[in-house]
Design a protein around this motif. Structure first.
Motif, short mmCIF file in Angstrom:
data_model
loop_
_atom_site.label_atom_id
_atom_site.label_comp_id
_atom_site.label_asym_id
_atom_site.label_seq_id
_atom_site.Cartn_x
_atom_site.Cartn_y
_atom_site.Cartn_z
N PHE A 186 0.85 -1.19 0.00
CA PHE A 186 0.00 0.00 0.00
C PHE A 186 0.89 1.25 0.00
O PHE A 186 0.68 2.17 -0.78
N GLN A 187 1.91 1.24 0.89
CA GLN A 187 2.84 2.39 0.93
C GLN A 187 3.61 2.50 -0.39
O GLN A 187 3.85 3.57 -0.91
N LEU A 188 3.93 1.32 -0.94
CA LEU A 188 4.67 1.30 -2.22
C LEU A 188 3.84 1.99 -3.31
O LEU A 188 4.34 2.76 -4.12
N LEU A 312 5.13 11.76 14.68
CA LEU A 312 6.55 11.98 14.35
C LEU A 312 6.85 11.59 12.90
O LEU A 312 7.74 12.16 12.28
N GLN A 313 6.06 10.62 12.37
CA GLN A 313 6.30 10.27 10.96
C GLN A 313 6.09 11.50 10.07
O GLN A 313 6.82 11.73 9.13
N GLN A 314 5.08 12.30 10.41
CA GLN A 314 4.85 13.53 9.63
C GLN A 314 5.86 14.62 10.01
O GLN A 314 6.31 15.38 9.17
N LEU A 315 6.23 14.63 11.30
CA LEU A 315 7.16 15.67 11.76
C LEU A 315 8.61 15.41 11.34
O LEU A 315 9.49 16.22 11.62
N GLY A 317 9.19 15.68 8.48
CA GLY A 317 9.25 16.72 7.46
C GLY A 317 9.13 16.19 6.03
O GLY A 317 9.33 16.94 5.08
N ASP A 318 8.74 14.92 5.87
CA ASP A 318 8.69 14.36 4.51
C ASP A 318 7.78 15.16 3.58
O ASP A 318 8.12 15.44 2.44
N ASN A 319 6.61 15.56 4.12
CA ASN A 319 5.66 16.24 3.23
C ASN A 319 6.05 17.70 2.93
O ASN A 319 5.49 18.32 2.04
N TYR A 320 7.00 18.20 3.70
CA TYR A 320 7.58 19.52 3.34
C TYR A 320 8.18 19.38 1.94
O TYR A 320 8.02 20.26 1.09
N PHE A 321 8.82 18.25 1.68
CA PHE A 321 9.40 18.03 0.35
C PHE A 321 8.35 17.54 -0.65
O PHE A 321 8.32 17.98 -1.78
N PHE A 322 7.48 16.59 -0.21
CA PHE A 322 6.56 16.02 -1.20
C PHE A 322 5.52 17.03 -1.69
O PHE A 322 5.16 17.04 -2.85
N TYR A 323 5.03 17.88 -0.77
CA TYR A 323 4.03 18.87 -1.20
C TYR A 323 4.68 20.13 -1.76
O TYR A 323 4.15 20.79 -2.64
N VAL A 347 13.45 8.34 -6.11
CA VAL A 347 14.18 7.91 -4.91
C VAL A 347 13.19 7.37 -3.88
O VAL A 347 13.40 6.32 -3.26
N ASN A 348 12.08 8.07 -3.72
CA ASN A 348 11.07 7.66 -2.73
C ASN A 348 10.53 6.27 -3.06
O ASN A 348 10.45 5.39 -2.21
N PHE A 349 10.18 6.08 -4.34
CA PHE A 349 9.60 4.80 -4.76
C PHE A 349 10.61 3.66 -4.59
O PHE A 349 10.34 2.65 -3.95
N VAL A 429 6.54 2.69 10.69
CA VAL A 429 5.55 3.11 11.68
C VAL A 429 4.27 2.29 11.56
O VAL A 429 3.73 1.78 12.54
N TYR A 430 3.78 2.11 10.32
CA TYR A 430 2.56 1.32 10.12
C TYR A 430 2.78 -0.10 10.63
O TYR A 430 1.89 -0.72 11.22
N CYS A 431 3.99 -0.61 10.38
CA CYS A 431 4.31 -1.97 10.76
C CYS A 431 4.25 -2.12 12.29
O CYS A 431 3.55 -2.99 12.81
O1 LIG Z 1 5.91 8.58 0.59
C1 LIG Z 1 5.51 9.75 1.25
C2 LIG Z 1 4.09 9.69 1.69
O2 LIG Z 1 3.96 8.72 2.70
C3 LIG Z 1 3.22 9.26 3.79
O3 LIG Z 1 4.11 9.65 4.82
C4 LIG Z 1 2.24 8.23 4.29
O4 LIG Z 1 2.91 7.15 4.87
C5 LIG Z 1 2.54 10.47 3.23
O5 LIG Z 1 2.13 11.40 4.19
C6 LIG Z 1 3.58 10.98 2.30
O6 LIG Z 1 3.07 11.87 1.37
#
Ligand SMILES: OC[C@H]1O[C@](O)(CO)[C@@H](O)[C@@H]1O
Length: 545
Positions: A186-188, A312-315, A317-323, A347-349, A429-431
């Protein structure tokens, strides 16, 4: 005498007492013989269709980040400044991007009930109908930014619903031995969606009219059709069917996923195993919300841990870059910031595959600790270059200038950061969260934790434009601080759950072993557990061993 599947597809006898025993020992099923990889191919293809819901989510992230930098989009939905140029105010950008997260949180909590009432397939198809409505509202927006905003809210409701039903559906149809891997799919798919979203906006930005953003939005109809067609051909969750007493349909579904005939005795066994699981949950009862606070052993601590990890997963800062990647890299003077986003998307994928490997190989704790430390270093370097060099000295768009070199260094370090994020915290984190709660409170605890993820997603995507306008690259130090905190938080509060059954995790918490020693902890034997710890959390206070 019941039957079960074995590697060759033939049946081996199973003692019927196993099913009885399972009512007392939920994880007894884990002891069943494993199947070979080829036995899982059909079911994996089915699961991939379900995981496609993640793609829809990711595609939105990948495209909206480009839209806010597109000339036609800015002209239609922006305001005029004193110089007579159109611009999108921070409020508009923040609202248009982040409202999607609000929709997701609401859809994830309320609309996902459709999946319980009418089945997972119907739930997913229903969410695609809402999604299409949201897309139509967005695509037909002429100049009213709030129409676009409402469309995003509605599409968010649908994507939140998908994000809850899809992993649940996968975990119900996937065999236990490959369940973790398939859930991570799903994350993939999210990362694949982000990447293709970036590619699409890269391809359409050359237009000068509304095709810039309407083509990417138009593609969303195709994603909805793919998901609906996938669901039409997908077998319904056998767990849902057994729960609704539709035993014949459950048999058909199991037979299809496992490529055997409906009359195969093994199909019957599977139905019985599912029924035993449902009985087992009924035995445990449905936990009330209050038990998230009062439950034993140490449920409250675990709920807080889930909320903290998702926050913390959001903090990180990943979405700072993705958005905002496209916007950020435009600001550092790169001539083609859209191209940069594509690199980040790849790179993310690709790194998500490393994550699937790392979470099992390194264990949950080491994976998160490594991720925090490595992302901390990356973000410090990124913020230092950005704040000390670029921002202080100013930057120009002239090719070959020293600032362009700084910009490139920042891109390199961002790629490194994303590699560490995707291979550790993204799926890790999901795991951990899916393994940390006893069955009876699992869905409530997980939905609270997931809501924290959406909420921080909303806050970060809403406030980023304001914060970057005010403090520019110094903003990076905020995430650096959070990453430092996350390292110590994981070290002191997160226990290792790799390879443990849900019951063993309870025993781990009941035993009071310190999280930093938990990776050395060895669970007691099944018999010992059954007599001492099993189902402690169901007993009233005072009855615990
Ligand atoms: O791959 C990055 C994406 O993964 C997430 O952290 C969800 O796990 C999203 O918030 C982000 O946009």
């Amino acid at each position: 005498m019941s039957q079960e599947f074995n590697n060759s597809g033939a049946q081996t006898p199973v003692d019927a007492s196993i099913l009885e025993k399972d009512k007392e020992q939920p994880e007894h099923l884990a002891a069943l013989p494993e199947k070979s990889f080829k036995d899982y191919i059909v079911i994996s293809i089915f699961c991939f269709f379900v995981a496609f819901g993640g793609f829809v989510f990711g595609f939105d992230t990948g495209t909206i980040s480009g839209f806010v930098n597109m000339s036609d989009f800015v002209q239609r939905f922006g305001q005029l400044n004193a110089a007579g140029n159109y611009y999108l105010s921070n409020v508009r950008v923040g609202l248009m991007i982040s409202i999607f997260n609000v929709g997701c949180a609401v859809g994830g909590i309320f609309l996902c009930k459709v999946g319980d009432m009418y089945g997972r397939r119907v739930g997913l198809m229903f969410s695609m109908v809402i999604y299409v409505v949201g897309i139509i509202i967005q695509i037909s927006s002429q100049r009213a930014w709030y129409q676009f905003f409402i469309g995003r809210l509605i599409a968010g409701l649908a994507v939140g619903t998908v994000s809850v039903i899809s992993p649940l559906f996968i975990s119900e149809v996937a065999p236990k031995q490959v369940r973790g891997t398939l859930v991570v799919c799903f994350q993939l798919c999210i990362t694949l969606g982000i990447f293709l979203g970036y590619c699409t906006t890269y391809g359409t930005k050359r237009y000068t009219d509304s095709r810039q953003w309407r083509i990417p939005l138009g593609l969303c109809f195709a994603w909805a059709i793919i998901l609906v067609v996938g669901m039409l051909s997908m077998p319904e969750s056998p767990r849902y069917l057994v729960e609704k007493n539709k035993i014949d349909e459950a048999r058909k579904s199991i037979a299809r996923s496992n490529k055997v005939s409906e009359d195969d005795p093994a199909v019957n066994t599977e139905v019985q195993l599912i029924q035993a699981g449902i009985d087992r949950e009924a035995l445990a009862g449905n936990a009330s919300w209050k038990e998230l606070i009062t439950g034993k052993p140490k449920i409250f601590r675990r709920v807080i841990m889930g909320i903290m990890l998702q926050s913390l997963q959001q903090l990180t800062g990943d979405n700072y870059f993705f958005y905002y990647g496209t916007t950020i890299f435009q600001a550092v003077g790169l001539r083609d910031s859209f191209q940069t986003s594509i690199i980040l998307g790849i790179v993310n994928f690709a790194s998500t595959f490393a994550g699937i490997w790392a979470i099992e190989k390194l264990g949950r704790r080491l994976c998160l600790l490594t991720g925090s430390a490595a992302m901390f270093v990356c973000f410090i370097i990124y913020s230092l270059i950005g704040s000390q060099h670029l921002y202080k000295n100013g930057y120009s768009n002239e090719p070959g200038n020293t600032y362009e070199a700084s910009g490139k260094a920042m891109i390199f370090i961002t790629c490194l950061y994303i590699f560490f994020f995707a291979s550790t915290w993204a799926g890790g984190v999901y795991c951990i969260i899916s393994e940390s709660y006893p069955l009876r409170i699992r869905s409530k605890a997980m939905s609270v934790a997931t809501a924290a993820n959406w909420m921080w997603g909303f806050l970060i995507s809403f406030f980023t434009p304001f914060i970057t306008s005010a403090i520019h690259f110094y903003y990076g130090f905020v995430f650096t601080g959070c990453l430092l905190f996350s390292f110590f938080y994981v070290y002191f509060f997160v226990s290792e759950t790799k390879g443990l059954s849900l019951e063993e995790v309870d025993v781990l918490y009941a035993s009071g072993v310190a999280p930093w020693k938990s990776d050395k902890w060895v669970p007691p034997s099944v018999d010992e557990m059954a007599h001492t710890y099993a189902f402690q959390e169901n007993k009233p206070e005072g009855e615990h061993v």
